[in-house]
Structures are given as C-alpha cells and as structure tokens.
Scaffold this motif. Structure first.
Motif, short mmCIF file in Angstrom:
data_model
loop_
_atom_site.label_atom_id
_atom_site.label_comp_id
_atom_site.label_asym_id
_atom_site.label_seq_id
_atom_site.Cartn_x
_atom_site.Cartn_y
_atom_site.Cartn_z
N GLY A 79 32.42 41.34 44.46
CA GLY A 79 33.73 41.18 44.36
C GLY A 79 34.17 40.67 43.00
O GLY A 79 35.07 41.29 42.09
N VAL A 80 33.30 39.49 42.44
CA VAL A 80 33.64 39.10 41.19
C VAL A 80 33.43 40.04 39.91
O VAL A 80 34.07 40.22 39.22
N GLU A 81 32.21 40.85 40.22
CA GLU A 81 32.02 42.02 39.12
C GLU A 81 32.95 42.98 39.23
O GLU A 81 33.36 43.41 38.17
N ARG A 82 33.54 43.25 40.37
CA ARG A 82 34.82 44.39 40.08
C ARG A 82 35.79 43.69 39.40
O ARG A 82 36.54 44.51 38.58
N VAL A 83 36.25 42.39 39.57
CA VAL A 83 37.29 41.88 38.91
C VAL A 83 36.91 41.97 37.21
O VAL A 83 37.77 42.21 36.74
N ILE A 84 35.70 41.38 36.87
CA ILE A 84 35.33 41.44 35.62
C ILE A 84 35.37 42.83 35.13
O ILE A 84 35.72 42.96 33.74
N ASN A 85 34.93 43.96 35.76
CA ASN A 85 34.75 45.19 35.08
C ASN A 85 36.22 45.84 34.86
O ASN A 85 36.43 46.40 33.85
N PHE A 86 37.37 45.38 35.73
CA PHE A 86 38.68 45.69 35.60
C PHE A 86 39.09 44.94 34.25
O PHE A 86 39.77 45.64 33.41
N LEU A 87 38.80 43.68 34.09
CA LEU A 87 39.38 43.03 33.10
C LEU A 87 38.83 43.52 31.58
O LEU A 87 39.42 43.36 30.64
N SER A 88 37.66 43.86 31.69
CA SER A 88 36.87 44.52 30.64
C SER A 88 37.17 46.11 30.13
O SER A 88 36.77 46.27 29.24
N SER A 89 37.79 46.44 31.36
CA SER A 89 38.30 48.06 30.96
C SER A 89 39.24 48.35 30.01
O SER A 89 40.12 47.57 29.87
N ASN A 90 39.18 49.47 29.45
CA ASN A 90 40.52 49.88 28.71
C ASN A 90 40.80 49.10 27.22
O ASN A 90 41.89 48.79 27.14
#
Length: 296
Positions: free
Chosen positions: A142-153
C-alpha cells in the motif's frame, strides 16, 4: 454552540516554519475555542480538510488547516529538505506562534509528523492526537502504491481530463467526477500549457520515509514514539485501506492501549475525504470528550 451562519469562510494565515519556510494555512472558527491543527497527507493540501474545518467551526472549535512544506501555497524548500524531522519542526514552530495547546489531526504523512512531534522537547504543546489511516507498521504494498502515484507523471498532463484519469486509476473506489475542474485546486498550469501537481518534485527525488528497507527503520522510531504516548489518542482507519491493515491496527493498539479507535466502512486510505461527515463527527466527539462539554 456557535451559530451555524458564523465562520462560513476561513481566514488565510501563514507561519514561519523551520529554516524560514512559509507555511500557509486556513483558520476556521472562534480563536478562543479548542485548537485543532490539521496536517494533510503526501500530495494533498489543506483543502482536503475544508468541510472538516467548517464543521469544527460550527461546533465552536478553532481549526487551523496547514499546507505542508512543498505543498499547496506553502514554500518549496530551496534545498529539497522534506524530511520528517523538518516537518516536525514546522509543526512545532506553528504551535509556538499559536501559543495554545492543540489537538493535532494528521493523515498519512501528516499523521507520522504528528506522532513524531510527540517526542519533541516541546511536546507539551500537543494535547491530543488523531491519526488518520496511519500506523507504525503499514502494509508495504500500500505504501509503495502511494509513493508510485506521487512519483508518476513528472512531465505533467496535457489536460485536466488526463489528470482526472490518473486520479481515477489511483482511487478506483471513488466515482470519477464528470467535471474535472475541481482538480485545479491540486494542479498548476505552467507556461508550457501543461498541468503539474502542486507539490515539489524534489520530495520524491531522494530516499523517502517509508520506502523499501527504510520502512523497518522508521517503524522502530514510530513504535518508540507510540510507546511514549500518554496524551489522548484516536486512530481512524478506512476499512478499504491497503495501507493500514487490521494487523497494523492491533499492533498499534497493543503499544497504545488507551487509544480510542474507529473504522469507517466506506473509506480507503483517503478516509477523511472518502467519508467526511463520519470522519468529522469522530474528531468532534473526540475533542469534546477531552475538553468536556459541548465546545462553546
């Protein structure tokens, strides 16, 4: 009890944070009411708490909603200092200026800041703590999913519709809004015509709290902070959360047996905005229980 017609618009406020960073905020409600300071999660702004701010104002409380450094209208740190330590110092600096014991409500990143602030030498400035879908032992995926979103685009979006698609993919439990204009609160259009998230990309540039092996290191620090808690505590979890599990809640409650706990059945990690009325009622009840009586 305050008149419902009062305090329908916040006052803009600003504070001097750690290293001279300007921390932007909104102030809702009577200045002499119980003080409740709200800290949003990573990638959000103080706007996430707008409905809560109004509800607390109507309940006779003084709600101060803050933009974290590098978010919203607060300054971006010129040195890219977005460590938890810096955010704790920002919070303590704000509480010094407010000069009144405060209940701190923190979601995700903001909750971690609030928890670690209770170990600060000036921790007596915090009289109660509400943790919104955050515990010392989060679920790694779950933490990695949040970080991946913040790092995307990092290249931004060609349109608000494109940004809305990205948000819908990140928050599949929510209905995609028909009109994406509301996203302008969280995006900035630059000279190239593209839309970029309001937060400083430098937040994601280096090793981040909670990423990879650091999760275990920070868990130890956070559990140490939790063991020391003697102030009133409320943990709020979204039942659909992939960041905070039932096991994570049980581990936290074993460390803080006096903590109150509430679960919001229709909410995920973004619990406060998923079910704002239920969340806000829990915060108001918690604060009232500590100060005694019905607010004003």
């Amino acid at each position: 009890m305050s008149n419902d017609a009062e305090f329908t618009e916040p006052a803009r406020v600003s504070f001097r944070g750690h290293g001279g960073i300007t921390i932007a905020g909104d102030s809702w409600g009577p200045q002499d009411g119980p003080l409740v300071v709200f800290l949003h999660g990573g990638g959000q702004t103080r706007g996430s708490w707008k409905d809560s701010g109004l509800a607390l104002a109507k309940a006779g409380m003084h709600a101060v909603l803050l933009d974290a450094r590098g978010h919203g209208d607060s300054d971006w740190d010129p040195d890219g200092n977005y460590t938890r330590e810096a955010m704790v110092e920002d919070l303590i600096a704000v509480l010094r200026e407010l000069d009144q014991p405060a209940f701190v409500v923190g979601a995700s990143m903001g909750g971690l800041t609030g928890l670690m602030a209770t170990t600060h030498p000036e921790r007596e400035r915090i009289t109660g703590l509400v943790l919104v879908d955050v515990v010392p032992r989060p679920e790694r995926k779950g933490v990695e999913r949040v970080i991946n979103f913040l790092s995307s685009n990092p290249e931004g979006f060609a349109s608000l519709e494109e940004a809305a698609d990205a948000v819908a993919a990140y928050l599949p439990h929510r209905r995609r809004p028909r009109n994406p204009e509301g996203l302008q609160r969280n995006l900035r259009q630059r000279a190239d015509g593209r839309w970029y998230w309001h937060w400083d990309p430098a937040m994601m540039g280096g090793p981040r709290d909670g990423r990879g092996e650091e999760i275990d290191v920070h868990t130890e620090q956070l559990e140490h902070a939790a063991r020391q808690l003697t102030i009133p505590v409320l943990l709020v979890r979204g039942a659909l959360s992939d960041v905070v599990s039932e096991e994570g809640v049980a581990a936290f409650r074993a460390l803080v047996p006096h903590a109150d706990y509430t679960e919001i059945g229709t909410a995920a990690h973004t619990a406060a905005s998923d079910a704002n009325d239920e969340f806000t009622d829990a915060v108001v009840d918690f604060v009232r229980a500590q100060v005694g009586g019905e607010g004003r």
